[in-house]
Design a protein around this motif. Sequence first.
Motif, mmCIF file in Angstrom:
data_model
loop_
_atom_site.group_PDB
_atom_site.id
_atom_site.type_symbol
_atom_site.label_atom_id
_atom_site.label_comp_id
_atom_site.label_asym_id
_atom_site.label_seq_id
_atom_site.Cartn_x
_atom_site.Cartn_y
_atom_site.Cartn_z
ATOM 1 N N THR A 1 -8.491 -1.129 5.500
ATOM 2 C CA THR A 1 -8.347 -0.169 4.409
ATOM 3 C C THR A 1 -6.877 0.027 4.054
ATOM 4 N N ASN A 2 -6.651 0.729 2.954
ATOM 5 C CA ASN A 2 -5.286 1.033 2.518
ATOM 6 C C ASN A 2 -4.811 2.269 3.271
ATOM 7 N N GLY B 1 -6.824 -6.102 5.600
ATOM 8 C CA GLY B 1 -6.031 -5.142 4.851
ATOM 9 C C GLY B 1 -4.902 -5.708 4.021
ATOM 10 N N GLY C 1 0.789 -1.217 0.000
ATOM 11 C CA GLY C 1 0.000 0.000 0.000
ATOM 12 C C GLY C 1 0.826 1.274 0.000
ATOM 13 N N SER C 2 0.091 2.410 -0.077
ATOM 14 C CA SER C 2 0.760 3.705 -0.192
ATOM 15 C C SER C 2 1.506 4.082 1.077
ATOM 16 N N ALA D 1 -3.394 -7.610 0.654
ATOM 17 C CA ALA D 1 -3.774 -7.537 -0.751
ATOM 18 C C ALA D 1 -4.442 -8.817 -1.228
#
Length: 270
Positions: free
Chosen positions: A181-182, A242, A134-135, A244
């Motif tokens: 969540t991301n 959370g 993730g970011s 992937a």
Amino acid sequence: MNPQYTAYQPGAVSIASLRLGAGSFLLPEMDRHRILVHASAATRSYCGEVGKHFVRRAGDIDLLAAGEAGGFEAESAFDTIVVSFPETLLRDVTGSSDAKGPRRIETRHLLRDEQIEHLTRAIQADYEAGSPSGSLYADSIGIAIAARLLGLDSSAPAREVRLSDAQLKRVMDFIEAHIETNLALETLSRVAAVSNSHLRTWFKAATGLTVHRYVLRRRIERARALLVSTDLGIGEVAHRTGFAHQSHLARWMRREIGQTPFELRRKSRI
């Protein structure tokens, strides 16, 4: 052949792995800083700006400051990794209260820095795997790259500052409530009401873990509880915590607790 910037991933830190043919390699102006890490064997190139030939070797780094164009003539095909990040990320690293104003990045060519190269390849590997981390992961590395570029690792000792108990609790509560969540460093920084760089530094000082590692461990603990107490499929557990995908969950569980989701569930029901 010029890079297509539409291929960049969204977010504070973006990356593109480019395969380019011999000829002109041109980088138009952008409102983001760019780091180019040469990823091929020795490539002979010509810079028209200085009128000289140069040999770019694997690991050589070109730094192009925001608002500036660049490029060169390559005599053979080559690979390059391009990382970009906005000016705001530098303000997170330097802080906005400096009386002299924020320090700036200047365009430089053919740098050698093993740490920047390692960090860049870490982001590349994550993107090529489908960005499972993730970011939050990419933005954290982006801050580390910016700090390295600015030479903050050799600056004066940090001030005696930290997250308050209330700030730390807000961040931890938010992570628990949004674990599926991301999660992004920018979001968590807003929750704590501090800059990205300060959250990254102060959170580790308070917990002994980076933000990314803390989130990862909380996801694994949540997944462990679901695997033991419910009949949800492993893929659904991964989604609710959370990760992937199922293999992403399995890889991190094996690394962190020495068991895969399947092994954990089987042993809990013997």
